[in-house]
Design a protein around this motif. Structure first.
Motif, PDB file in Angstrom:
ATOM      1  N   ALA A  62       0.757  -1.402   0.076  1.00 56.90           N
ATOM      2  CA  ALA A  62      -0.086  -0.254  -0.214  1.00 56.90           C
ATOM      3  C   ALA A  62       0.841   1.421   0.344  1.00 56.90           C
ATOM      4  CB  ALA A  62      -0.827   0.000   1.182  1.00 56.90           C
ATOM      5  N   MET A  63       0.989   2.659  -0.224  1.00 54.64           N
ATOM      6  CA  MET A  63       1.228   3.600  -0.447  1.00 54.64           C
ATOM      7  C   MET A  63       1.914   3.675   0.800  1.00 54.64           C
ATOM      8  SD  MET A  63      -0.143   6.126  -3.857  1.00 54.64           S
ATOM      9  CE  MET A  63      -1.464   6.605  -3.131  1.00 54.64           C
ATOM     10  N   SER A  64       2.547   4.913   0.723  1.00 57.96           N
ATOM     11  CA  SER A  64       2.827   5.210   2.439  1.00 57.96           C
ATOM     12  C   SER A  64       2.182   6.785   2.148  1.00 57.96           C
ATOM     13  CB  SER A  64       4.183   5.336   2.570  1.00 57.96           C
ATOM     14  OG  SER A  64       4.502   6.107   1.559  1.00 57.96           O
ATOM     15  N   PRO A  65       1.842   6.881   3.360  1.00 59.12           N
ATOM     16  CA  PRO A  65       1.600   8.662   2.986  1.00 59.12           C
ATOM     17  C   PRO A  65       2.102   9.489   2.770  1.00 59.12           C
ATOM     18  CG  PRO A  65       1.260   7.740   5.766  1.00 59.12           C
ATOM     19  CD  PRO A  65       2.078   7.144   5.293  1.00 59.12           C
ATOM     20  N   TYR A  66       3.653   9.389   3.107  1.00 61.29           N
ATOM     21  CA  TYR A  66       4.145  10.216   1.855  1.00 61.29           C
ATOM     22  C   TYR A  66       4.090  10.134   0.629  1.00 61.29           C
ATOM     23  CZ  TYR A  66       8.256  11.683  -1.212  1.00 61.29           C
ATOM     24  OH  TYR A  66       9.042  12.469  -2.192  1.00 61.29           O
ATOM     25  N   LEU A  67       3.695   9.223  -0.665  1.00 56.66           N
ATOM     26  CA  LEU A  67       3.210   8.655  -1.593  1.00 56.66           C
ATOM     27  C   LEU A  67       2.003   8.701  -1.983  1.00 56.66           C
ATOM     28  CD1 LEU A  67       4.291   7.686  -4.509  1.00 56.66           C
ATOM     29  CD2 LEU A  67       3.683   5.800  -3.835  1.00 56.66           C
ATOM     30  N   GLU A  68       0.625   9.552  -0.808  1.00 59.55           N
ATOM     31  CA  GLU A  68      -0.425   9.447  -1.170  1.00 59.55           C
ATOM     32  C   GLU A  68      -0.613  11.174  -1.320  1.00 59.55           C
ATOM     33  OE1 GLU A  68      -2.219   7.962   2.127  1.00 59.55           O
ATOM     34  OE2 GLU A  68      -2.965   6.125   1.188  1.00 59.55           O
ATOM     35  N   ASP A  69       0.596  11.991  -0.526  1.00 61.05           N
ATOM     36  CA  ASP A  69       0.837  12.829  -0.780  1.00 61.05           C
ATOM     37  C   ASP A  69       1.230  13.381  -1.664  1.00 61.05           C
ATOM     38  OD1 ASP A  69       0.630  15.933   0.582  1.00 61.05           O
ATOM     39  OD2 ASP A  69       2.775  15.445   0.242  1.00 61.05           O
TER      40      ASP A  69
END
Length: 236
Positions: free
Chosen positions: A131-138
């Motif tokens: 799953a995408m990390s919060p950083y990658l989601e941002d």
């Protein structure tokens, strides 16, 4: 040399990216592209200038960080000395990729040759489950905003050309020690022509969403004085 790849949760499951500011990480730049939808945030810290492509005649906007190639006066000992980082700088080493015909969904690409990519001290892009990390989601959110901004900017610059509001701009900077720097090759909005626009034209620009970015670009020019002060402190 760049090396673009479509970001994949399997192939790049353990890939890490460095996120801190740094000259060696791609931030040692005189300017970066900006788009009208972020002019409000950019104008709070940086001058907004316009650059015309000599071959195509197309314009794009830039946030100015310095007066010569490779100079970023907002980098202070590995710290970003402003409360905002323009979208085009903050999303590195990622970019939006599309098919040659421009159809189909956009994809997140990563530059595998970028200095931010692959360092084991960086931030992971995916967790153990893929799953995408919060950083990658941002980052994905910022990429979407930047992509939308690019698309919307075409209408903005078409309006500026139609009304003949852009004019060449040259700035001669004399530093405290007598050294001189010249800023050439850019355009700015002609404030006198903007003031002379009639009510109907201003109303149309407002409806089209162009009026606020115009005012933000004009207001940003006050930061040229701040930039000279930064240059003097750094130069001294």
């Amino acid at each position: 040399m760049t090396q673009h790849a479509v970001l994949d949760h399997q192939a790049h499951r353990d890939l890490r990216v460095r996120v801190e500011p740094g000259e060696a990480l791609g931030d040692a730049v005189m300017s970066c592209v900006t788009v009208p939808i972020e002019f409000r945030q950019v104008q709070a810290h940086f001058p907004i200038l316009f650059h015309r492509n000599a071959e195509s005649g197309a314009f794009h906007a830039v946030a100015l960080f310095g007066f010569e190639a490779g100079e970023n006066l907002f980098l202070e000992s590995g710290r970003w000395d402003a409360l905002y980082r323009p979208l085009a700088l903050s999303i590195q080493p990622f970019l939006i990729g599309r098919s040659a015909d421009g159809e189909g969904p956009a994809q997140v690409h990563i530059d595998m040759a970028h200095p931010r990519t692959g360092d084991e001290t960086g931030v992971r892009l995916f967790d153990d489950d893929g799953a995408m990390s919060p950083y990658l989601e941002d980052v994905a959110d910022r990429l979407g905003k930047l992509d939308a901004g690019y698309r919307a900017s075409e209408a903005f610059f078409a309006a500026m050309r139609r009304l003949d509001l852009l004019e060449p701009f040259t700035l001669e900077v004399e530093l405290n020690d007598g050294a001189k720097r010249s800023l050439v090759g850019f355009h700015i909005l002609n404030e006198d022509k903007v003031r002379a626009l009639d009510g109907e034209t201003l109303g149309n620009l407002h409806v089209e969403g162009h009026l606020m970015p115009m005012f933000m670009a004009l207001a940003s020019l006050s930061h040229l004085t701040d930039l000279v002060a930064r240059k003097n402190r750094r130069h001294g």
